[in-house]
Design a protein around this motif. Structure first.
Motif, PDB file in Angstrom:
ATOM      1  N   MET A   1       0.843  -1.193   0.000  1.00 59.78           N
ATOM      2  CA  MET A   1       0.000   0.000   0.000  1.00 59.78           C
ATOM      3  C   MET A   1       0.879   1.243   0.000  1.00 59.78           C
ATOM      4  O   MET A   1       1.877   1.312   0.688  1.00 59.78           O
ATOM      5  N   GLU A   2       0.450   2.229  -0.764  1.00 61.48           N
ATOM      6  CA  GLU A   2       1.156   3.497  -0.870  1.00 61.48           C
ATOM      7  C   GLU A   2       1.124   4.219   0.473  1.00 61.48           C
ATOM      8  O   GLU A   2       0.098   4.300   1.129  1.00 61.48           O
ATOM      9  N   LYS A   3       2.292   4.729   0.893  1.00 67.92           N
ATOM     10  CA  LYS A   3       2.365   5.449   2.156  1.00 67.92           C
ATOM     11  C   LYS A   3       2.008   6.915   1.912  1.00 67.92           C
ATOM     12  O   LYS A   3       2.614   7.572   1.078  1.00 67.92           O
ATOM     13  N   ILE A   4       1.016   7.382   2.633  1.00 67.52           N
ATOM     14  CA  ILE A   4       0.559   8.765   2.515  1.00 67.52           C
ATOM     15  C   ILE A   4       0.937   9.473   3.800  1.00 67.52           C
ATOM     16  O   ILE A   4       0.548   9.048   4.891  1.00 67.52           O
ATOM     17  N   LYS A   5       1.715  10.525   3.689  1.00 68.69           N
ATOM     18  CA  LYS A   5       2.170  11.277   4.854  1.00 68.69           C
ATOM     19  C   LYS A   5       1.584  12.683   4.768  1.00 68.69           C
ATOM     20  O   LYS A   5       1.861  13.408   3.812  1.00 68.69           O
ATOM     21  N   LEU A   6       0.763  13.046   5.739  1.00 67.00           N
ATOM     22  CA  LEU A   6       0.120  14.359   5.747  1.00 67.00           C
ATOM     23  C   LEU A   6       0.449  15.100   7.036  1.00 67.00           C
ATOM     24  O   LEU A   6       0.488  14.492   8.104  1.00 67.00           O
ATOM     25  N   THR A   7       0.653  16.404   6.915  1.00 67.49           N
ATOM     26  CA  THR A   7       0.826  17.234   8.099  1.00 67.49           C
ATOM     27  C   THR A   7      -0.545  17.525   8.704  1.00 67.49           C
ATOM     28  O   THR A   7      -1.582  17.267   8.077  1.00 67.49           O
ATOM     29  N   GLY A   8      -0.562  18.107   9.884  1.00 65.02           N
ATOM     30  CA  GLY A   8      -1.826  18.488  10.510  1.00 65.02           C
ATOM     31  C   GLY A   8      -2.610  19.467   9.655  1.00 65.02           C
ATOM     32  O   GLY A   8      -3.834  19.353   9.515  1.00 65.02           O
ATOM     33  N   ALA A   9      -1.918  20.412   9.055  1.00 63.27           N
ATOM     34  CA  ALA A   9      -2.580  21.397   8.197  1.00 63.27           C
ATOM     35  C   ALA A   9      -3.188  20.724   6.972  1.00 63.27           C
ATOM     36  O   ALA A   9      -4.318  21.040   6.575  1.00 63.27           O
ATOM     37  N   GLU A  10      -2.440  19.779   6.388  1.00 68.97           N
ATOM     38  CA  GLU A  10      -2.943  19.076   5.210  1.00 68.97           C
ATOM     39  C   GLU A  10      -4.168  18.230   5.554  1.00 68.97           C
ATOM     40  O   GLU A  10      -5.127  18.168   4.784  1.00 68.97           O
ATOM     41  N   ASP A  52       1.093  21.545  -5.328  1.00 70.99           N
ATOM     42  CA  ASP A  52       2.438  21.190  -5.801  1.00 70.99           C
ATOM     43  C   ASP A  52       2.808  19.754  -5.439  1.00 70.99           C
ATOM     44  O   ASP A  52       3.507  19.077  -6.181  1.00 70.99           O
ATOM     45  N   LYS A  53       2.321  19.276  -4.287  1.00 71.99           N
ATOM     46  CA  LYS A  53       2.599  17.914  -3.831  1.00 71.99           C
ATOM     47  C   LYS A  53       1.654  16.884  -4.455  1.00 71.99           C
ATOM     48  O   LYS A  53       1.812  15.681  -4.236  1.00 71.99           O
ATOM     49  N   GLY A  54       0.636  17.351  -5.170  1.00 72.73           N
ATOM     50  CA  GLY A  54      -0.326  16.438  -5.781  1.00 72.73           C
ATOM     51  C   GLY A  54      -1.389  15.937  -4.818  1.00 72.73           C
ATOM     52  O   GLY A  54      -2.038  14.929  -5.072  1.00 72.73           O
ATOM     53  N   GLN A  55      -1.595  16.655  -3.710  1.00 72.73           N
ATOM     54  CA  GLN A  55      -2.579  16.235  -2.709  1.00 72.73           C
ATOM     55  C   GLN A  55      -3.975  16.785  -2.994  1.00 72.73           C
ATOM     56  O   GLN A  55      -4.965  16.254  -2.486  1.00 72.73           O
ATOM     57  N   VAL A  56      -4.043  17.860  -3.767  1.00 68.60           N
ATOM     58  CA  VAL A  56      -5.325  18.421  -4.191  1.00 68.60           C
ATOM     59  C   VAL A  56      -5.244  18.726  -5.680  1.00 68.60           C
ATOM     60  O   VAL A  56      -4.168  18.945  -6.227  1.00 68.60           O
ATOM     61  N   HIS A  57      -6.411  18.700  -6.317  1.00 67.28           N
ATOM     62  CA  HIS A  57      -6.515  19.098  -7.719  1.00 67.28           C
ATOM     63  C   HIS A  57      -7.116  20.497  -7.740  1.00 67.28           C
ATOM     64  O   HIS A  57      -7.995  20.817  -6.926  1.00 67.28           O
ATOM     65  N   CYS A  58      -6.669  21.296  -8.669  1.00 72.96           N
ATOM     66  CA  CYS A  58      -7.186  22.644  -8.815  1.00 72.96           C
ATOM     67  C   CYS A  58      -7.703  22.823 -10.235  1.00 72.96           C
ATOM     68  O   CYS A  58      -7.048  22.428 -11.200  1.00 72.96           O
ATOM     69  N   GLU A  59      -8.893  23.400 -10.332  1.00 72.19           N
ATOM     70  CA  GLU A  59      -9.494  23.656 -11.639  1.00 72.19           C
ATOM     71  C   GLU A  59      -9.889  25.128 -11.699  1.00 72.19           C
ATOM     72  O   GLU A  59     -10.424  25.678 -10.723  1.00 72.19           O
ATOM     73  N   ILE A  60      -9.615  25.754 -12.814  1.00 69.44           N
ATOM     74  CA  ILE A  60     -10.017  27.147 -12.997  1.00 69.44           C
ATOM     75  C   ILE A  60     -11.518  27.168 -13.305  1.00 69.44           C
ATOM     76  O   ILE A  60     -11.978  26.493 -14.221  1.00 69.44           O
ATOM     77  N   VAL A  61     -12.248  27.924 -12.495  1.00 69.15           N
ATOM     78  CA  VAL A  61     -13.696  28.049 -12.669  1.00 69.15           C
ATOM     79  C   VAL A  61     -14.004  29.539 -12.733  1.00 69.15           C
ATOM     80  O   VAL A  61     -13.881  30.245 -11.737  1.00 69.15           O
ATOM     81  N   GLY A  62     -14.373  30.000 -13.934  1.00 67.08           N
ATOM     82  CA  GLY A  62     -14.606  31.433 -14.113  1.00 67.08           C
ATOM     83  C   GLY A  62     -13.318  32.191 -13.856  1.00 67.08           C
ATOM     84  O   GLY A  62     -12.286  31.910 -14.467  1.00 67.08           O
TER      85      GLY A  62
END
Length: 127
Positions: A1-10, A52-62
Motif C-alpha cells: 500500500m502506498e504510504k501517505i504522509k500528511l501534516t496536521g494542516a494538510e 504542488d505535492k499532488g494532494q489536491v486538484h485545482c481547476e479554474i472556474v470562471g
C-alpha cells in the motif's frame, strides 16, 4: 500500500474537501477560518503547497479556482493508522487495544463494535 504522509494542516484541508468538493478558494478560506482560525493568506499558501505535492486538484472556474481532494480518505486513514501503530505500538494492534482496555478507554458500545469487527474478520479468513 502506498504510504501517505500528511501534516496536521494538510489533514485539516483534506478533511474539509472530503466533506464537500469542489470548493472555491473563498469557500476554503471561510471554512478554514471557522475550523482552525487561519487567515486568507495561510489557506492560499497551504492549498498551493498541497497542489504542488499532488494532494489536491485545482481547476479554474470562471475567474477563480476550485479544489478537490487528490488523496482518497480511506487510503490516508489506513496509512496514518499504520504509521501510528508502527511508531507507538511497534505495529501491534493487540498492544494498542490492551493499553486502551487497561485504562478503561473503551465504552461497552465500543467493545461490542470491536467484537463484531473481529467476528467478521474471522469469518472472512475462513472463506
Amino acid at each position: 500500500m502506498e504510504k501517505i504522509k500528511l501534516t496536521g494542516a494538510e489533514w485539516s484541508v483534506l478533511d474539509c474537501l472530503w466533506e464537500e468538493s469542489p470548493l472555491t478558494v473563498m469557500q476554503m478560506v471561510a471554512r478554514m477560518r471557522d475550523r482552525v482560525g487561519w487567515a486568507k493568506s495561510t489557506t492560499i499558501t497551504v492549498l498551493r503547497r498541497m497542489e504542488d505535492k499532488g494532494q489536491v486538484h485545482c481547476e479554474i472556474v470562471g475567474r477563480g479556482k476550485a479544489y478537490t481532494p487528490a488523496v482518497e480518505k480511506e487510503k490516508a486513514v489506513i496509512s496514518e493508522t499504520r504509521s501510528f501503530l508502527d511508531r507507538v505500538y511497534r505495529g501491534s494492534v493487540g498492544l494498542m487495544m490492551s493499553a486502551m482496555a487497561r485504562h478503561q478507554e473503551l465504552s461497552s458500545e465500543e467493545i461490542a463494535q470491536l467484537r463484531e469487527i473481529l467476528r467478521e474478520a474471522e469469518e472472512g479468513k475462513d472463506q
